[in-house]
Design an enzyme around this catalytic site. Structure first.
Site, short mmCIF file in Angstrom:
data_model
loop_
_atom_site.label_atom_id
_atom_site.label_comp_id
_atom_site.label_asym_id
_atom_site.label_seq_id
_atom_site.Cartn_x
_atom_site.Cartn_y
_atom_site.Cartn_z
N SER A 1 -12.65 -4.52 0.16
CA SER A 1 -13.62 -3.56 -0.51
C SER A 1 -15.07 -3.95 -0.12
O SER A 1 -15.79 -4.17 -0.94
CB SER A 1 -13.35 -3.73 -1.99
OG SER A 1 -11.97 -3.30 -2.46
N PRO A 2 -15.54 -4.12 1.27
CA PRO A 2 -16.72 -4.26 1.63
C PRO A 2 -17.99 -3.51 1.10
O PRO A 2 -19.13 -3.65 1.17
CB PRO A 2 -16.58 -4.49 3.22
CG PRO A 2 -15.46 -3.42 3.52
CD PRO A 2 -14.47 -3.46 2.33
N LEU A 3 -17.20 -2.04 0.63
CA LEU A 3 -18.46 -1.13 0.29
C LEU A 3 -18.19 -0.98 -1.44
O LEU A 3 -18.76 -0.02 -1.97
CB LEU A 3 -18.08 0.20 0.88
CG LEU A 3 -18.16 0.18 2.36
CD1 LEU A 3 -17.78 1.43 3.10
CD2 LEU A 3 -19.50 -0.06 2.89
N TYR B 1 0.92 -1.22 0.16
CA TYR B 1 -0.05 -0.17 -0.03
C TYR B 1 0.94 1.18 -0.10
O TYR B 1 1.32 1.89 0.82
CB TYR B 1 -0.89 0.00 0.93
CG TYR B 1 -2.02 -1.38 0.99
CD1 TYR B 1 -2.15 -1.86 -0.03
CD2 TYR B 1 -2.73 -1.41 2.25
CE1 TYR B 1 -2.97 -2.90 -0.21
CE2 TYR B 1 -3.81 -2.60 2.22
CZ TYR B 1 -3.94 -3.08 1.00
OH TYR B 1 -4.86 -4.19 0.88
N1 LIG Z 1 -6.47 -8.25 0.14
C1 LIG Z 1 -6.71 -7.73 -1.06
O1 LIG Z 1 -6.44 -7.98 -2.25
C2 LIG Z 1 -7.32 -6.24 -0.72
C3 LIG Z 1 -7.63 -5.64 -2.13
C4 LIG Z 1 -8.22 -4.50 -1.95
C5 LIG Z 1 -8.52 -3.86 -0.58
N2 LIG Z 1 -7.92 -4.41 0.36
C6 LIG Z 1 -8.32 -4.12 1.88
O2 LIG Z 1 -9.51 -3.84 2.12
C7 LIG Z 1 -9.90 -2.60 2.71
C8 LIG Z 1 -10.94 -2.21 2.05
O3 LIG Z 1 -11.13 -1.88 0.46
P1 LIG Z 1 -11.29 -0.47 -0.09
O4 LIG Z 1 -10.51 0.41 0.77
O5 LIG Z 1 -10.30 -1.06 -1.38
O6 LIG Z 1 -12.75 -0.36 -0.42
P2 LIG Z 1 -14.02 -0.11 0.60
O7 LIG Z 1 -13.65 -0.31 1.70
O8 LIG Z 1 -14.99 -0.84 -0.25
O9 LIG Z 1 -14.24 1.67 0.21
C9 LIG Z 1 -13.27 2.44 0.86
C10 LIG Z 1 -14.18 3.80 0.57
O10 LIG Z 1 -15.15 3.90 1.23
C11 LIG Z 1 -15.46 5.25 2.02
N3 LIG Z 1 -16.16 4.87 2.94
C12 LIG Z 1 -16.01 4.12 4.02
N4 LIG Z 1 -16.76 4.12 5.04
C13 LIG Z 1 -17.95 4.88 4.48
C14 LIG Z 1 -19.18 5.22 4.99
N5 LIG Z 1 -19.41 4.85 6.27
N6 LIG Z 1 -19.66 5.91 4.38
C15 LIG Z 1 -19.39 6.30 3.15
N7 LIG Z 1 -18.33 6.16 2.43
C16 LIG Z 1 -17.39 5.56 3.29
C17 LIG Z 1 -14.07 5.68 2.12
O11 LIG Z 1 -14.10 7.08 1.63
P3 LIG Z 1 -13.03 8.03 2.10
O12 LIG Z 1 -11.82 7.90 1.62
O13 LIG Z 1 -13.65 9.49 1.72
O14 LIG Z 1 -12.97 8.01 3.83
C18 LIG Z 1 -13.07 4.80 1.26
O15 LIG Z 1 -12.29 5.75 0.26
C19 LIG Z 1 -8.63 -1.84 1.97
O16 LIG Z 1 -8.34 -0.44 2.57
C20 LIG Z 1 -7.66 -2.84 2.16
O17 LIG Z 1 -7.05 -2.70 3.51
C21 LIG Z 1 -7.32 -5.76 0.41
#
Ligand SMILES: NC(=O)c1ccc[n+]([C@@H]2O[C@H](COP(=O)([O-])OP(=O)(O)OC[C@H]3O[C@@H](n4cnc5c(N)ncnc54)[C@H](OP(=O)(O)O)[C@@H]3O)[C@@H](O)[C@H]2O)c1
Length: 286
Positions: free
Chosen positions: A208-210, A53
């Protein structure tokens, strides 16, 4: 059985995903640290990161260092906080992702992550993604050695299918504690892995739960049932999404990413949001 799930403190909770604070579009360090502190203030005890990251080629571990700095500068107690990092996925710096699951790389990468996190042993180390050029058993063999040597305290895997979960658990001698796969209203293909983890008593961390960084804000516009139930409860569609994921099995620990305190403050409220059986069924079918 559930005691194998990252220690009972994280069960039924959500974690914080660190990726949006370190890749494209990341905020400045002050806002990132405020976001991590807001998560800790709200009771979050799991922070997910990875050595990959980062944005530029020369800053491997940007997110790990950020988290270490935020924890060190936090006024409160952080002894219950589990930082889960990963290795085996690389970002050469041009926005692409590559893999390196060779045992020698994983062993060196874990030691470098421990140094950046400022810990003697990593609380949870996850093999980030299978490398098509390296037998899966060889990569997991390196994770087993890291466990046996005490470089890492717990082992997890990511982007794994059911057969890989079983193989990894076997090679680790039954010590696999977590699986991190993509799972959200838009991406449900890992439901089989989620259910398999529930059977085994292993934590399942939806990544990416959202729906991912670019899609999270528009979640309610794309998934009408989530928006409707959110309106009925007077909460955000993101909260309903996380509450639905939590309701699927007690071993689910979503790790929503955030780059602003307000996002994580809203997300943690999902833990206290109870959906009815009818609502859960409706969301699962929508
Ligand atoms: N293992 C893997 O291959 C892999 C791949 C991808 C991700 N991940 C992990 O999974 C985590 C989560 O995935 P992600 O960050 O890609 O996607 P995500 O959690 O689906 O979406 C992240 C975005 O959601 C927004 N958000 C969070 N809470 C919210 C709420 N209550 N209301 C409105 N918007 C909200 C945030 O906005 P703001 O930025 O404006 O706060 C953030 O940028 C990553 O951070 C990482 O640690 C792992």
């Amino acid at each position: 059985m559930i005691q194998r799930v990252l220690g009972s403190r994280t069960v039924g909770a959500i974690g914080l995903g660190g990726m949006p604070m370190s890749i494209e579009g990341r905020p400045d360090a002050d806002r990132s640290i405020a976001t991590i502190h807001a998560a800790l203030d709200a009771g979050v005890t799991l922070i997910d990161t990875a050595d990959a990251y980062h944005l530029h080629a020369g800053e491997v571990g940007h997110n790990e260092e950020l988290i270490a700095r935020a924890l060190a500068g936090y006024g409160g107690d952080t002894s219950e906080v589990l930082v889960a990092t990963k290795g085996g996925h690389l970002r050469p710096g041009d926005g692409t992702w590559t893999q390196n699951g060779r045992p020698d790389h994983l062993k060196e990468a874990a030691k470098a992550s421990a140094r950046r996190l400022g810990v003697e042993a990593i609380g949870l180390y996850q093999f980030h993604r299978p490398d098509p050029d390296v037998p899966y058993a060889d990569s997991i063999g390196a994770i087993r050695e890291l466990l046996d040597e005490g470089v890492i305290l717990q082992a997890g895997i990511s982007n794994a299918d059911v057969a890989q979960i079983d193989l990894a658990n076997d090679i680790l001698g039954g010590r696999l504690v977590s699986v991190q796969n993509q799972f959200s209203p838009a991406h449900r293909s890992s439901l089989a892995e989620l259910e398999h983890c529930a059977t085994l008593g292993i934590a399942f961390l939806p990544w990416s739960p959202l729906g991912g960084i670019r899609n999270a804000a528009a979640l309610g516009g794309r998934h009408a049932a989530f928006a409707r139930i959110a309106a009925a409860h007077g909460v955000s569609p993101q909260q309903v999404t996380l509450a639905w994921e939590l309701a699927l099995a007690p071993i689910v620990i979503p790790i929503p990413g955030a780059s602003r305190p307000a996002s994580v403050q809203d997300s943690v409220k999902a833990v206290g949001l109870t959906l009815s059986a009818d609502e859960i069924a409706l969301l699962s079918q929508s």
